[in-house]
Design a protein around this motif. Structure first.
Motif, short mmCIF file in Angstrom:
data_model
loop_
_atom_site.label_atom_id
_atom_site.label_comp_id
_atom_site.label_asym_id
_atom_site.label_seq_id
_atom_site.Cartn_x
_atom_site.Cartn_y
_atom_site.Cartn_z
N SER A 474 -8.42 2.99 6.43
CA SER A 474 -7.23 2.29 6.93
C SER A 474 -7.51 1.26 8.01
CB SER A 474 -6.26 3.33 7.51
OG SER A 474 -6.92 4.05 8.56
N LYS A 475 -8.75 1.23 8.52
CA LYS A 475 -8.99 0.49 9.76
C LYS A 475 -8.88 -1.03 9.62
CE LYS A 475 -9.74 4.05 12.45
NZ LYS A 475 -11.01 4.34 13.08
N ASP A 476 -8.72 -1.54 8.39
CA ASP A 476 -8.49 -2.97 8.24
C ASP A 476 -7.13 -3.39 8.77
OD1 ASP A 476 -7.37 -1.45 6.15
OD2 ASP A 476 -7.27 -3.20 4.82
N MET A 477 -6.16 -2.44 8.76
CA MET A 477 -4.80 -2.77 9.17
C MET A 477 -4.21 -1.80 10.19
SD MET A 477 -3.31 -3.93 5.42
CE MET A 477 -1.62 -4.05 5.97
N TRP A 478 -4.64 -0.55 10.13
CA TRP A 478 -4.08 0.46 11.02
C TRP A 478 -5.18 1.06 11.89
CZ3 TRP A 478 -2.09 -0.22 6.09
CH2 TRP A 478 -0.70 -0.39 5.99
N SER A 479 -4.80 1.76 12.93
CA SER A 479 -5.80 2.39 13.79
C SER A 479 -6.33 3.68 13.19
CB SER A 479 -5.20 2.68 15.18
OG SER A 479 -4.07 3.53 15.07
N GLY A 480 -5.69 4.19 12.16
CA GLY A 480 -6.16 5.40 11.49
C GLY A 480 -5.26 5.73 10.32
N TYR A 481 -5.75 6.64 9.45
CA TYR A 481 -4.96 7.02 8.28
C TYR A 481 -3.64 7.66 8.70
CZ TYR A 481 -6.22 11.92 8.99
OH TYR A 481 -6.36 13.18 9.52
N ASP A 482 -3.60 8.33 9.87
CA ASP A 482 -2.39 8.99 10.31
C ASP A 482 -1.29 7.98 10.64
OD1 ASP A 482 -4.03 8.10 12.39
OD2 ASP A 482 -3.33 9.62 13.80
N VAL A 483 -1.68 6.86 11.27
CA VAL A 483 -0.70 5.83 11.59
C VAL A 483 -0.19 5.17 10.31
CG1 VAL A 483 -0.29 3.72 12.91
CG2 VAL A 483 -1.84 5.46 13.80
N ARG A 484 -1.10 4.95 9.36
CA ARG A 484 -0.69 4.41 8.05
C ARG A 484 0.33 5.34 7.39
NH1 ARG A 484 -5.55 3.35 3.97
NH2 ARG A 484 -5.77 5.62 4.22
N GLY A 485 0.07 6.64 7.43
CA GLY A 485 1.01 7.60 6.85
C GLY A 485 2.34 7.63 7.57
N ASP A 486 2.29 7.54 8.89
CA ASP A 486 3.53 7.51 9.67
C ASP A 486 4.37 6.30 9.31
OD1 ASP A 486 2.82 9.84 10.99
OD2 ASP A 486 2.06 8.81 12.77
N ASP A 487 3.73 5.15 9.13
CA ASP A 487 4.46 3.94 8.75
C ASP A 487 5.10 4.09 7.36
OD1 ASP A 487 3.88 2.77 11.14
OD2 ASP A 487 2.52 1.24 10.35
N PHE A 488 4.38 4.75 6.46
CA PHE A 488 4.92 5.02 5.12
C PHE A 488 6.17 5.90 5.23
CE2 PHE A 488 4.91 7.96 1.42
CZ PHE A 488 5.16 7.05 0.41
N ALA A 489 6.08 6.97 5.99
CA ALA A 489 7.22 7.88 6.13
C ALA A 489 8.41 7.17 6.78
CB ALA A 489 6.82 9.10 6.96
N ALA A 490 8.14 6.32 7.78
CA ALA A 490 9.22 5.57 8.43
C ALA A 490 9.89 4.61 7.45
CB ALA A 490 8.67 4.82 9.65
N ALA A 491 9.08 3.98 6.59
CA ALA A 491 9.64 3.05 5.60
C ALA A 491 10.49 3.80 4.58
CB ALA A 491 8.50 2.30 4.91
N VAL A 492 10.09 5.02 4.22
CA VAL A 492 10.87 5.83 3.29
C VAL A 492 12.19 6.21 3.92
CG1 VAL A 492 10.96 8.00 2.01
CG2 VAL A 492 8.84 6.66 2.04
N ARG A 493 12.18 6.61 5.19
CA ARG A 493 13.42 6.97 5.88
C ARG A 493 14.35 5.76 5.94
NH1 ARG A 493 9.77 9.70 9.28
NH2 ARG A 493 9.82 8.01 10.81
N ALA A 494 13.80 4.62 6.25
CA ALA A 494 14.63 3.40 6.33
C ALA A 494 15.24 3.07 4.97
CB ALA A 494 13.79 2.23 6.84
N LEU A 495 14.45 3.27 3.92
CA LEU A 495 14.96 3.02 2.56
C LEU A 495 16.13 3.95 2.25
CD1 LEU A 495 14.40 1.42 -0.12
CD2 LEU A 495 12.99 3.37 -0.80
N GLY A 496 15.96 5.22 2.63
CA GLY A 496 17.02 6.20 2.36
C GLY A 496 18.29 5.91 3.14
N GLU A 497 18.14 5.28 4.30
CA GLU A 497 19.31 4.95 5.13
C GLU A 497 19.90 3.60 4.77
OE1 GLU A 497 17.57 5.20 8.95
OE2 GLU A 497 17.34 7.37 8.92
N GLY A 498 19.30 2.94 3.76
CA GLY A 498 19.82 1.67 3.30
C GLY A 498 19.49 0.49 4.17
N ARG A 499 18.43 0.67 5.04
CA ARG A 499 18.04 -0.43 5.94
C ARG A 499 16.98 -1.29 5.29
NH1 ARG A 499 15.56 1.60 10.23
NH2 ARG A 499 15.78 3.84 9.94
#
Length: 499
Positions: A474-499
């Motif tokens: 992940s280090k090309d874009m994120w500081s670690g795989y955990d941050v990449r995963g957190d961003d994925f989960a946040a994007a899914v939550r935003a999708l579910g909320e219609g944002r």
């Protein structure tokens, strides 16, 4: 397997032969500790406490390192950090203890070897810091993928059996801290990387396991053969059980090549029906034919497959079942009853970013496996679902993805690619899955994850899984795989909320 007698003083690296337990005479030993990370700090602290002279060297700088340096200086260490390592240890140095991330090609370490100075990793030091009598047995786990899941499953099983146990080593808690804990543990579940195994020589685990082997970290080891050989080191001097993966014959060969304590057994784990001296799966039951008295004709039920399911709406993925079987075999080697295996696996909570369900939108499930940082890990993740929209890409580090794409082409509903090596995966898809829709996102901003999730949702049908299993670091874009995963989960939550 070749049997060797147990030899607690085994020391092929030269000097320090008598330093085989914490109560040996460490005083006055002149030690260079390489690294100011968590493991380097733990090593320096333990040596200082026993009267050794310690010089800590670290090229890195950070606020955390500066704080550790200050503490060690107060305890009497000499600390040099933020500067390149010298070409060799200072005259009079008797031992070098290195952090796992420093490769053997490092000039300082090569200079130590040329001068005949032993080089240990912190795991080797931890083994030699155990008490002379009554030391907790080690159950060791390595593998290209699944180490942390297996060792934390093992920890849960051991605790369900009423044992004071902890997961340590590469999993987070420095093994030295576990070994030197003022309240001794009954048993230690130890995760070992090849970086750690490279510098280990005298460890004699009660039971050991290599989950799987696939090309990884070749830049550190220099070749796949050397990487594979280091994985095999986990079996050296094993006392009771060498646990191997029946589906990965390389692991069985590593057992056959190892020098073990006389009487140690080879124990296979398999996703199929177990033969004698194996654990495996019979219909929907995890079964033990290795640690039962009548193993020629019977098996013990360990748990149901449903006990493993992190997502109640789906069967547990095959790699999770394999990790559970390996953990069960290791636990059974220390006489953990079958009921405790079941209870421990039921209580187990997967580490974040490992096939972790993060939401459902419009009948489409979203699963975060950001920890799938190489093609074999992504292959295991993809194999768990019949219809997948795959989000992939990042730093492949030279790994090939053709086999991964070829094997999973029929289950791909669509693919969204991002990261520095996205074109490599796109090329493989064009060759082996030309019928699969592919969207390539060129942005290198981490905000692109929101765009990736939206694009994947548009490709998915109800009942499908949108799976983040990047097959890349992940280090090309994120500081670690955990941050990449957190961003994925946040994007899914935003999708579910219609944002």
């Amino acid at each position: 397997m070749t049997s060797v007698p147990p030899d607690p003083s085994y020391e092929p690296l030269g000097g320090a032969r008598d330093l085989t337990h914490r109560d040996a005479d460490w005083s006055g030993l002149q030690v260079a500790v390489v690294g100011l990370g968590v493991s380097g700090f733990a090593a320096a602290d333990a040596l200082l406490e026993r009267g050794a002279g310690v010089r800590v060297l670290s090229e890195g700088t950070s606020p955390a390192m500066a704080e550790r340096a200050q503490v060690l200086q107060m305890l009497g260490a000499e600390v040099v950090h933020g500067a390149a390592l010298p070409p060799a240890p200072e005259p009079g140095t008797q031992l070098v203890v290195t952090s796992p991330g420093v490769p053997p090609t490092n000039t300082f370490l090569q200079g130590a070897a040329a001068a005949g100075i032993p080089v240990w990793g912190e795991v080797e030091l931890a083994w030699r810091m155990r008490p002379r009598e009554g030391a907790a047995p080690w159950l060791t786990v390595t593998g290209t993928n699944g180490k942390t899941t297996c060792v934390t499953m093992l920890e849960s099983i051991l605790r369900a059996a009423g044992l004071r146990a902890t997961a340590a080593g590469n999993v987070g808690l420095p093994i030295l801290e576990a070994v030197l804990h003022p309240e001794p543990y009954d048993v230690l579940a130890v995760e070992l990387s090849t970086f750690q195994l490279h510098w280990s020589r005298s460890i004699s685990a009660h039971a050991s396991c290599c989950l799987n082997v696939a090309p990884d970290h070749l830049d550190w080891h220099g070749s796949y053969e050397e990487y594979r050989r280091m994985k095999g080191r986990v079996y050296e001097h094993t006392q009771v059980a060498c646990v191997y993966n029946v589906q990965d014959p390389q692991t069985e060969q590593l057992v056959l090549d190892a020098d073990v304590v006389e009487g140690a057994r080879a124990i296979g784990f398999t996703l199929g029906v177990p033969a004698r001296s194996m654990v495996g799966v019979v219909e929907d039951v995890l079964a033990d034919r290795a640690f039962v008295a009548e193993r020629a004709t019977s098996a013990a039920e360990l748990c149901q497959l449903s006990d493993l399911a992190p997502d109640p709406s789906a069967d547990p993925p095959p790699h999770l079942v394999a990790d559970a079987l390996a953990a069960a075999a290791l636990a059974r080697s220390v006489d953990v009853p079958a009921a405790a295996v079941r209870d421990g696996l039921r209580a187990f909570t997967p580490q974040p970013h490992r096939t972790q369900p993060v939401g459902e939108v419009g009948g489409v499930r979203f699963v975060d496996d950001s920890k799938a940082t190489n093609p074999p890990a992504a292959a295991a993740s993809l194999a768990a679902y019949p219809h997948v929209v795959w989000i992939a890409g990042g730093q492949l580090k030279g790994a090939a993805v053709d086999d991964l794409v070829r094997a999973n082409a029929d289950r791909l509903r669509g693919v969204v690619l991002l990261g520095v090596d996205r074109a490599v995966i796109a090329d493989a898809l064009s060759r082996h899955a030309p019928q699969v829709p592919v969207e390539v996102l060129d942005s290198t901003d981490t905000g692109v994850m929101s765009e990736a999730v939206q694009a994947a949702r548009a490709m998915a049908h109800p009942g499908d899984v949108v799976l983040l299993a990047p097959a890349a670091a992940s280090k090309d874009m994120w500081s670690g795989y955990d941050v990449r995963g957190d961003d994925f989960a946040a994007a899914v939550r935003a999708l579910g909320e219609g944002r």
